[in-house]
Design a protein around this motif. Structure first.
Motif, PDB file in Angstrom:
ATOM      1  N   HIS A 205     -12.092  11.479 -14.795  1.00 22.16           N
ATOM      2  CA  HIS A 205     -11.863  11.697 -13.376  1.00 22.16           C
ATOM      3  C   HIS A 205     -11.782  10.355 -12.645  1.00 22.16           C
ATOM      4  O   HIS A 205     -12.626   9.477 -12.863  1.00 22.16           O
ATOM      5  N   PHE A 206     -10.792  10.210 -11.790  1.00 25.09           N
ATOM      6  CA  PHE A 206     -10.589   8.980 -11.040  1.00 25.09           C
ATOM      7  C   PHE A 206     -11.116   9.127  -9.615  1.00 25.09           C
ATOM      8  O   PHE A 206     -10.874  10.134  -8.939  1.00 25.09           O
ATOM      9  N   GLY A 207     -11.851   8.110  -9.159  1.00 28.60           N
ATOM     10  CA  GLY A 207     -12.340   8.063  -7.794  1.00 28.60           C
ATOM     11  C   GLY A 207     -11.664   6.954  -7.013  1.00 28.60           C
ATOM     12  O   GLY A 207     -10.655   6.393  -7.449  1.00 28.60           O
TER      13      GLY A 207
ATOM     14  N   LEU B 275      -2.485   6.100 -11.714  1.00 33.26           N
ATOM     15  CA  LEU B 275      -1.472   6.128 -12.770  1.00 33.26           C
ATOM     16  C   LEU B 275      -0.092   5.680 -12.310  1.00 33.26           C
ATOM     17  O   LEU B 275       0.871   5.761 -13.069  1.00 33.26           O
ATOM     18  N   ASP B 276      -0.003   5.171 -11.084  1.00 34.51           N
ATOM     19  CA  ASP B 276       1.251   4.555 -10.629  1.00 34.51           C
ATOM     20  C   ASP B 276       1.261   3.110 -11.134  1.00 34.51           C
ATOM     21  O   ASP B 276       0.980   2.158 -10.404  1.00 34.51           O
TER      22      ASP B 276
ATOM     23  N   SER C 104      -6.848   8.962 -30.101  1.00 27.52           N
ATOM     24  CA  SER C 104      -5.461   9.380 -30.273  1.00 27.52           C
ATOM     25  C   SER C 104      -4.514   8.450 -29.519  1.00 27.52           C
ATOM     26  O   SER C 104      -4.646   8.275 -28.302  1.00 27.52           O
ATOM     27  N   GLU C 105      -3.571   7.874 -30.249  1.00 25.95           N
ATOM     28  CA  GLU C 105      -2.558   7.034 -29.609  1.00 25.95           C
ATOM     29  C   GLU C 105      -1.589   7.869 -28.780  1.00 25.95           C
ATOM     30  O   GLU C 105      -0.818   7.319 -27.981  1.00 25.95           O
ATOM     31  N   GLU C 106      -1.627   9.175 -28.937  1.00 24.43           N
ATOM     32  CA  GLU C 106      -0.758  10.061 -28.164  1.00 24.43           C
ATOM     33  C   GLU C 106      -1.385  10.489 -26.842  1.00 24.43           C
ATOM     34  O   GLU C 106      -0.733  11.171 -26.037  1.00 24.43           O
ATOM     35  N   HIS C 107      -2.638  10.106 -26.611  1.00 21.91           N
ATOM     36  CA  HIS C 107      -3.291  10.480 -25.368  1.00 21.91           C
ATOM     37  C   HIS C 107      -2.525   9.859 -24.192  1.00 21.91           C
ATOM     38  O   HIS C 107      -2.202   8.666 -24.213  1.00 21.91           O
ATOM     39  N   PRO C 108      -2.193  10.624 -23.155  1.00 22.34           N
ATOM     40  CA  PRO C 108      -1.405  10.079 -22.044  1.00 22.34           C
ATOM     41  C   PRO C 108      -2.074   8.900 -21.339  1.00 22.34           C
ATOM     42  O   PRO C 108      -1.371   7.998 -20.849  1.00 22.34           O
TER      43      PRO C 108
ATOM     44  N   LYS D 205       0.842  -1.191   0.000  1.00 24.69           N
ATOM     45  CA  LYS D 205       0.000   0.000   0.000  1.00 24.69           C
ATOM     46  C   LYS D 205       0.878   1.242   0.000  1.00 24.69           C
ATOM     47  O   LYS D 205       1.990   1.227   0.525  1.00 24.69           O
ATOM     48  N   LYS D 206       0.350   2.299  -0.561  1.00 21.00           N
ATOM     49  CA  LYS D 206       1.110   3.542  -0.656  1.00 21.00           C
ATOM     50  C   LYS D 206       0.131   4.719  -0.615  1.00 21.00           C
ATOM     51  O   LYS D 206      -0.970   4.632  -1.151  1.00 21.00           O
ATOM     52  N   GLU D 207       0.527   5.784   0.035  1.00 20.56           N
ATOM     53  CA  GLU D 207      -0.303   6.974   0.097  1.00 20.56           C
ATOM     54  C   GLU D 207      -0.001   7.898  -1.089  1.00 20.56           C
ATOM     55  O   GLU D 207       1.158   8.019  -1.506  1.00 20.56           O
ATOM     56  N   TYR D 208      -1.058   8.547  -1.612  1.00 21.72           N
ATOM     57  CA  TYR D 208      -0.905   9.426  -2.770  1.00 21.72           C
ATOM     58  C   TYR D 208      -1.598  10.764  -2.519  1.00 21.72           C
ATOM     59  O   TYR D 208      -2.641  10.807  -1.841  1.00 21.72           O
ATOM     60  N   PRO D 209      -1.089  11.834  -3.096  1.00 22.61           N
ATOM     61  CA  PRO D 209      -1.733  13.149  -2.957  1.00 22.61           C
ATOM     62  C   PRO D 209      -3.097  13.218  -3.642  1.00 22.61           C
ATOM     63  O   PRO D 209      -3.955  14.001  -3.259  1.00 22.61           O
ATOM     64  N   SER D 210      -3.303  12.388  -4.683  1.00 21.06           N
ATOM     65  CA  SER D 210      -4.563  12.423  -5.422  1.00 21.06           C
ATOM     66  C   SER D 210      -4.898  11.031  -5.943  1.00 21.06           C
ATOM     67  O   SER D 210      -4.015  10.173  -6.074  1.00 21.06           O
ATOM     68  N   GLN D 211      -6.179  10.832  -6.261  1.00 23.05           N
ATOM     69  CA  GLN D 211      -6.607   9.550  -6.829  1.00 23.05           C
ATOM     70  C   GLN D 211      -5.977   9.322  -8.201  1.00 23.05           C
ATOM     71  O   GLN D 211      -5.616   8.197  -8.542  1.00 23.05           O
TER      72      GLN D 211
END
Length: 357
Positions: free
Chosen positions: A99-101, A55-56, A124-128, A44-50
Motif C-alpha cells: 500500500h502506498f501513502g 507508479l508514474d 517473481s520477476e513478473e511482479h508488476p 507537480k501533477k494531481e492523481y486519483p490515488s497514491q
C-alpha cells in the motif's frame, strides 16, 4: 568516471575509499549540501490515488532529475538519486500486499499459516512492482548518465523482510513457537535477495555507476546497508540465534557494508553486531529529537574501538570540538553537519576538520 553535478568526484571517491579502510588521505569525507541560488521548479501533477502517483515512473524520474540539480554538492556530498518504491518493496515482490501513502509505503503480511502459505512465498520477476522498479531504475540511468549517480532501491531483506511477510507481532511469537520455520524461511528469502541484489547491481555497473543506495555512501563493488529494525522487539539471545548468521552471510556477500542501527532499542545488540568481522562500518540513527553527538559519544567510541568505521549523523558545528577530542579521524564520515548555511561557514568547517589529527 565523471558527473556534471560533481566535478570533483574522483577526489571525493578516494576519501570514501579511505573511510572504508579506516584511513585518511587529507581529511575524512564531509557531506555539505548547499541550495543553488535559482532552484528549478519540480513539476507537480494531481492523481486519483497514491498508487497511481507512485507508479508514474516517467514523471517521478524527471522530477528526481530536476530536484537533484537544486543543490550544490560541496565537499564530499554526492548527487545521488535512487528509485524509492518504499521500504517494503522486496517483500511485495515476494507476495506481500503493498500500500502506498503520501511519503512512504507499507506491506501486508502474506504468511498467515506456516504450513500452507510459506511455500508460496517466492520472488517473481513478473511482479508488476518489480517491473516498475526496473523501469524506474532504467529511466534514472538514462537521465543520470554523465550527470548524477543512480543507486539501488531500499530492499530491507533479512529479519525486516520476514517481519513484513509474517507481521512483526506474529514473528515475535514465532521465534518461540515456530523456530525452525523461521530459520528455513530466512534462508530461503536470503537466496532470493542475493539474486535480486545482483540483478540491480549489474544494471548499475553496466551503466558505469558506483554502487550506492538510500545511504549516500559509495563503493565501486558490492555495497549495501544491512539492518534489522525488528530486532528492537527481541532479546540479544534471540537476535544472535535467528538473525546474526544471516547478517554475517549478507556481509560476506558484499564487498563493503555499513550496519543501520536504528534507535535506542537496538543498542543492546551492538556488541553482537560489532563482533561481525566482515562488517566494515556502523550507522547509528538516534530517535527523532535525540540527535547530536554528546549523548551518544559512548556509542561512537565503542564502534570505533571495535575497528569499525563510523557515520556521524546530524552533528552540529558547535559539537565539532567534542568530536575531535573523543574520536580519531580515521574511519569517520560526516554525513551531515547542522549549522552550515553558506560557503564561508562550509570552508571554515573543512579547515577545522582538515587540521584534526
Amino acid at each position: 568516471m565523471s558527473f556534471s553535478l560533481k566535478p570533483d568526484y574522483e577526489q571525493s571517491f578516494k576519501r570514501y575509499e579511505a573511510f572504508w579502510e579506516r584511513e585518511v588521505i587529507d581529511r575524512p569525507p564531509v557531506c555539505i549540501l548547499l541550495p543553488v541560488e535559482k532552484p528549478m521548479e519540480v513539476p507537480k501533477k494531481e492523481y486519483p490515488s497514491q498508487q497511481e502517483r507512485w507508479l508514474d515512473i516517467d514523471i517521478r524520474a524527471e522530477a528526481d532529475a530536476i530536484r537533484v540539480r537544486n543543490y550544490e554538492y560541496y565537499a564530499d556530498a554526492l548527487p545521488i538519486v535512487w528509485p524509492n518504491m518504499g521500504p517494503g518493496i522486496f517483500s511485495a515482490w515476494c507476495g506481500c500486499g503493498y500500500h502506498f501513502g503520501e511519503d512512504t509505503a507499507w506491506s501486508e503480511p502474506c504468511i498467515r499459516d506456516w504450513s500452507t502459505d510459506a511455500p508460496k512465498v517466492s520472488f517473481s520477476e513478473e511482479h508488476p512492482l518489480f517491473k516498475a522498479t526496473v523501469e524506474y531504475t532504467k529511466r534514472l540511468l538514462e537521465l543520470g548518465k554523465g550527470n548524477f549517480i543512480v543507486g539501488l532501491t531500499d530492499f530491507h531483506p533479512g529479519g525486516d523482510h520476514l517481519a513484513a511477510l509474517r507481521g512483526a507481532e506474529n514473528l515475535a511469537v514465532d521465534l518461540i513457537e515456530h523456530p525452525e520455520e523461521v530459520k528455513t524461511q530466512l534462508k530461503n528469502t536470503q537466496d532470493d535477495f542475493f539474486h535480486v541484489y545482483d540483478f540491480f547491481y549489474n544494471m548499475l555497473k553496466s551503466a558505469g555507476m558506483p554502487i550506492t543506495s538510500w545511504t549516500p555512501l559509495i563503493h565501486d563493488k558490492r555495497f549495501y546497508i544491512p539492518s534489522n529494525d525488528f530486532s528492537c522487539m527481541i532479546s540479544t539471545e534471540m537476535f544472535e540465534e535467528f538473525f546474526i548468521p544471516g547478517i554475517i552471510e549478507e556481509c560476506r556477500f558484499y564487498d563493503r557494508s555499513i550496519y543501520h542501527l536504528d534507535g535506542p532499542g537496538a543498542i543492546r545488540h551492538l556488541d553482537s553486531i560489532l563482533s561481525i568481522k566482515e562488517l566494515d562500518a556502523v550507522q547509528w540513527v538516534p530517535t527523532a529529537g535525540q540527535e547530536g553527538f554528546a549523548q551518544w559519544a559512548h556509542i561512537y567510541t565503542k564502534i570505533q574501538a571495535a575497528g569499525k568505521s563510523v557515520q556521524l549523523h546530524t552533528i552540529s558545528v558547535k559539537e565539532l570540538p567534542l568530536v575531535f577530542e573523543t574520536l580519531k579521524p580515521e574511519g569517520i564520515w560526516f554525513s551531515s553537519i547542522t549549522g552550515i548555511n553558506d560557503r564561508y561557514t562550509a570552508d571554515e568547517v573543512l579547515k577545522r576538520i582538515s587540521a584534526w589529527k
